[in-house]
Design a protein around this motif. Sequence first.
Motif, PDB file in Angstrom:
ATOM      1  N   SER A 199       0.829  -1.208   0.000  1.00 12.85           N
ATOM      2  CA  SER A 199       0.000   0.000   0.000  1.00 12.85           C
ATOM      3  C   SER A 199       0.862   1.257   0.000  1.00 12.85           C
ATOM      4  CB  SER A 199      -0.929   0.006   1.222  1.00 12.85           C
ATOM      5  OG  SER A 199      -1.795  -1.107   1.200  1.00 12.85           O
ATOM      6  N   ALA A 200       1.917   1.248   0.804  1.00  9.35           N
ATOM      7  CA  ALA A 200       2.813   2.402   0.859  1.00  9.35           C
ATOM      8  C   ALA A 200       3.524   2.600  -0.475  1.00  9.35           C
ATOM      9  CB  ALA A 200       3.833   2.213   1.980  1.00  9.35           C
ATOM     10  N   PHE A 201       3.884   1.506  -1.133  1.00 14.00           N
ATOM     11  CA  PHE A 201       4.544   1.585  -2.447  1.00 14.00           C
ATOM     12  C   PHE A 201       3.611   2.216  -3.478  1.00 14.00           C
ATOM     13  CE2 PHE A 201       5.206  -0.495  -6.593  1.00 14.00           C
ATOM     14  CZ  PHE A 201       6.467  -0.012  -6.889  1.00 14.00           C
ATOM     15  N   LEU A 202       2.367   1.743  -3.530  1.00  8.83           N
ATOM     16  CA  LEU A 202       1.403   2.301  -4.482  1.00  8.83           C
ATOM     17  C   LEU A 202       1.084   3.755  -4.158  1.00  8.83           C
ATOM     18  CD1 LEU A 202      -1.041  -0.747  -4.764  1.00  8.83           C
ATOM     19  CD2 LEU A 202       0.747  -0.050  -6.378  1.00  8.83           C
ATOM     20  N   TYR A 203       1.024   4.072  -2.882  1.00 13.70           N
ATOM     21  CA  TYR A 203       0.775   5.442  -2.439  1.00 13.70           C
ATOM     22  C   TYR A 203       1.861   6.381  -2.952  1.00 13.70           C
ATOM     23  CZ  TYR A 203       0.949   9.277   1.014  1.00 13.70           C
ATOM     24  OH  TYR A 203       1.026  10.489   1.627  1.00 13.70           O
ATOM     25  N   ASP A 204       3.117   5.991  -2.781  1.00 13.61           N
ATOM     26  CA  ASP A 204       4.229   6.818  -3.252  1.00 13.61           C
ATOM     27  C   ASP A 204       4.208   6.981  -4.768  1.00 13.61           C
ATOM     28  OD1 ASP A 204       5.371   7.592  -0.920  1.00 13.61           O
ATOM     29  OD2 ASP A 204       6.939   6.077  -0.892  1.00 13.61           O
ATOM     30  N   ILE A 205       3.991   5.893  -5.482  1.00 19.92           N
ATOM     31  CA  ILE A 205       3.990   5.933  -6.948  1.00 19.92           C
ATOM     32  C   ILE A 205       2.909   6.888  -7.450  1.00 19.92           C
ATOM     33  CG2 ILE A 205       3.525   4.606  -9.035  1.00 19.92           C
ATOM     34  CD1 ILE A 205       6.257   4.077  -7.870  1.00 19.92           C
ATOM     35  N   PHE A 206       1.726   6.807  -6.868  1.00 20.04           N
ATOM     36  CA  PHE A 206       0.617   7.627  -7.347  1.00 20.04           C
ATOM     37  C   PHE A 206       0.855   9.108  -7.085  1.00 20.04           C
ATOM     38  CE2 PHE A 206      -3.420   9.839  -6.771  1.00 20.04           C
ATOM     39  CZ  PHE A 206      -4.055   9.531  -7.962  1.00 20.04           C
ATOM     40  N   TRP A 207       1.184   9.464  -5.837  1.00 20.53           N
ATOM     41  CA  TRP A 207       1.257  10.876  -5.465  1.00 20.53           C
ATOM     42  C   TRP A 207       2.534  11.551  -5.946  1.00 20.53           C
ATOM     43  CZ3 TRP A 207      -3.053  13.033  -4.644  1.00 20.53           C
ATOM     44  CH2 TRP A 207      -4.098  12.358  -4.007  1.00 20.53           C
ATOM     45  N   VAL A 208       3.547  10.780  -6.330  1.00 17.21           N
ATOM     46  CA  VAL A 208       4.769  11.384  -6.861  1.00 17.21           C
ATOM     47  C   VAL A 208       4.751  11.436  -8.387  1.00 17.21           C
ATOM     48  CG1 VAL A 208       7.283  11.181  -7.048  1.00 17.21           C
ATOM     49  CG2 VAL A 208       6.166  10.745  -4.862  1.00 17.21           C
ATOM     50  N   PHE A 209       4.406  10.321  -9.044  1.00 16.91           N
ATOM     51  CA  PHE A 209       4.567  10.223 -10.496  1.00 16.91           C
ATOM     52  C   PHE A 209       3.263  10.326 -11.294  1.00 16.91           C
ATOM     53  CE2 PHE A 209       8.106   7.795  -8.598  1.00 16.91           C
ATOM     54  CZ  PHE A 209       9.164   8.530  -9.093  1.00 16.91           C
ATOM     55  N   ILE A 210       2.151   9.900 -10.717  1.00 19.68           N
ATOM     56  CA  ILE A 210       0.888   9.914 -11.460  1.00 19.68           C
ATOM     57  C   ILE A 210       0.091  11.182 -11.194  1.00 19.68           C
ATOM     58  CG2 ILE A 210      -1.290   8.683 -11.827  1.00 19.68           C
ATOM     59  CD1 ILE A 210       0.099   6.107 -11.130  1.00 19.68           C
ATOM     60  N   SER A 211       0.199  11.743  -9.995  1.00 23.71           N
ATOM     61  CA  SER A 211      -0.577  12.937  -9.652  1.00 23.71           C
ATOM     62  C   SER A 211      -0.325  14.130 -10.581  1.00 23.71           C
ATOM     63  CB  SER A 211      -0.322  13.338  -8.193  1.00 23.71           C
ATOM     64  OG  SER A 211       1.039  13.662  -7.983  1.00 23.71           O
ATOM     65  N   PRO A 212       0.883  14.308 -11.176  1.00 27.20           N
ATOM     66  CA  PRO A 212       1.057  15.449 -12.101  1.00 27.20           C
ATOM     67  C   PRO A 212       0.121  15.419 -13.301  1.00 27.20           C
ATOM     68  CG  PRO A 212       3.192  14.611 -11.421  1.00 27.20           C
ATOM     69  CD  PRO A 212       2.167  13.652 -10.904  1.00 27.20           C
ATOM     70  N   PHE A 213      -0.310  14.230 -13.726  1.00 29.30           N
ATOM     71  CA  PHE A 213      -1.230  14.137 -14.855  1.00 29.30           C
ATOM     72  C   PHE A 213      -2.637  14.601 -14.466  1.00 29.30           C
ATOM     73  CE2 PHE A 213       2.030  10.911 -15.692  1.00 29.30           C
ATOM     74  CZ  PHE A 213       2.439  11.308 -16.956  1.00 29.30           C
ATOM     75  N   ILE A 214      -2.931  14.634 -13.164  1.00 26.73           N
ATOM     76  CA  ILE A 214      -4.259  15.027 -12.688  1.00 26.73           C
ATOM     77  C   ILE A 214      -4.253  16.451 -12.141  1.00 26.73           C
ATOM     78  CG2 ILE A 214      -6.132  14.447 -11.102  1.00 26.73           C
ATOM     79  CD1 ILE A 214      -5.105  11.561 -11.116  1.00 26.73           C
ATOM     80  N   PHE A 215      -3.223  16.777 -11.348  1.00 22.60           N
ATOM     81  CA  PHE A 215      -3.190  18.073 -10.659  1.00 22.60           C
ATOM     82  C   PHE A 215      -2.159  19.036 -11.252  1.00 22.60           C
ATOM     83  CE2 PHE A 215      -4.502  14.806  -7.599  1.00 22.60           C
ATOM     84  CZ  PHE A 215      -5.701  15.335  -7.159  1.00 22.60           C
ATOM     85  N   LYS A 216      -1.525  18.671 -12.375  1.00 27.84           N
ATOM     86  CA  LYS A 216      -0.533  19.509 -13.061  1.00 27.84           C
ATOM     87  C   LYS A 216       0.788  19.609 -12.301  1.00 27.84           C
ATOM     88  CE  LYS A 216      -3.757  20.354 -16.033  1.00 27.84           C
ATOM     89  NZ  LYS A 216      -3.749  19.651 -17.345  1.00 27.84           N
ATOM     90  N   LYS A 217       0.812  19.128 -11.079  1.00 31.25           N
ATOM     91  CA  LYS A 217       2.041  19.114 -10.278  1.00 31.25           C
ATOM     92  C   LYS A 217       2.108  17.815  -9.485  1.00 31.25           C
ATOM     93  CE  LYS A 217       2.310  24.123  -9.421  1.00 31.25           C
ATOM     94  NZ  LYS A 217       2.338  25.153  -8.354  1.00 31.25           N
ATOM     95  N   SER A 218       3.320  17.440  -9.105  1.00 23.80           N
ATOM     96  CA  SER A 218       3.470  16.288  -8.217  1.00 23.80           C
ATOM     97  C   SER A 218       3.030  16.708  -6.821  1.00 23.80           C
ATOM     98  CB  SER A 218       4.925  15.812  -8.188  1.00 23.80           C
ATOM     99  OG  SER A 218       5.087  14.798  -7.219  1.00 23.80           O
ATOM    100  N   VAL A 219       1.954  16.122  -6.347  1.00 21.16           N
ATOM    101  CA  VAL A 219       1.373  16.538  -5.067  1.00 21.16           C
ATOM    102  C   VAL A 219       2.365  16.359  -3.924  1.00 21.16           C
ATOM    103  CG1 VAL A 219      -0.437  16.057  -3.382  1.00 21.16           C
ATOM    104  CG2 VAL A 219      -0.984  16.091  -5.825  1.00 21.16           C
ATOM    105  N   MET A 220       3.025  15.207  -3.864  1.00 24.19           N
ATOM    106  CA  MET A 220       3.909  14.934  -2.737  1.00 24.19           C
ATOM    107  C   MET A 220       5.131  15.847  -2.756  1.00 24.19           C
ATOM    108  SD  MET A 220       5.484  11.311  -1.407  1.00 24.19           S
ATOM    109  CE  MET A 220       3.842  10.696  -1.062  1.00 24.19           C
TER     110      MET A 220
END
Length: 269
Positions: A199-220
């Motif tokens: 869960s922690a691995f998926l959490y990091d991957i999403f909020w660091v690398f995938i979130s820029p495609f949704i929020f225009k920036k890396s959230v973390m």
Amino acid sequence: MENGAKVDIQMFSPEKPAFDGAIPFLWLMAVGTVACASVWTFVVVGNEDKNSPSPGGDEAPESEIVELKTKTALVFIVTASLVLLFLFFFRSTWSAWLLVVLFCLGGLQGLHYVASTLTVRACEQCREAKVTLPALGNVAVVSLVIIPVALIFVVFWATHQSSPFAWVGQDLMGICMMILVLQVVHLPNIKVASALLISAFLYDIFWVFISPFIFKKSVMITVARGSDDGPSLPMVLKMPKEFDAWNGYDMIGFGDILFPGLLVAFSFR
């Protein structure tokens, strides 16, 4: 220019060194924290009897242990994601200072635990020395000595965060706090460990690398940098880049140390 003279302007950009000397020291701090926390009970505390008092008072350490459950993985994902989103959309000085205050409270507890445990280990007679205070009851003398010193250290760090040496205090408080957390929080079995780490691995991957495609920036990354007019978020171990002309710090988050640390401590036990 006067008389039609031409002026050439050249921009100087120093090259970054091929080897970052701060990274090995940061790695040693992270791995050393996990190693110390894993053997702390057996080497420092001394694997005492369950009925023996803790360094700070009468309560047995075993009664304070929290065992994680499988559903903790889901709770972690949801809670941490909501906190990240809140800090991302409402970045401000007050929210940054709120995290600093929480870090200071955790650092104070960590400093007290580590210092008192080491003191009792070095001087066994200190365990029995207690005084009776109004509204507090029996309090260990070692705690009365260590807590004021730790409080002064924490307050001094909080008021001098802009100092070039503030990272030393931040790392010391962070390491002590993580050692305390790894004594209190335990994994009961490998099933829970697998669920939590995945869960922690998926959490990091999403909020660091995938979130820029949704929020225009890396959230973390955006949250970790903090606001421009407030303090930087202290939930990291950091080491200055002494040999880099650009200066700055190398950092590693507490979560990147604590989650593997839970598995290492479980394996050692």
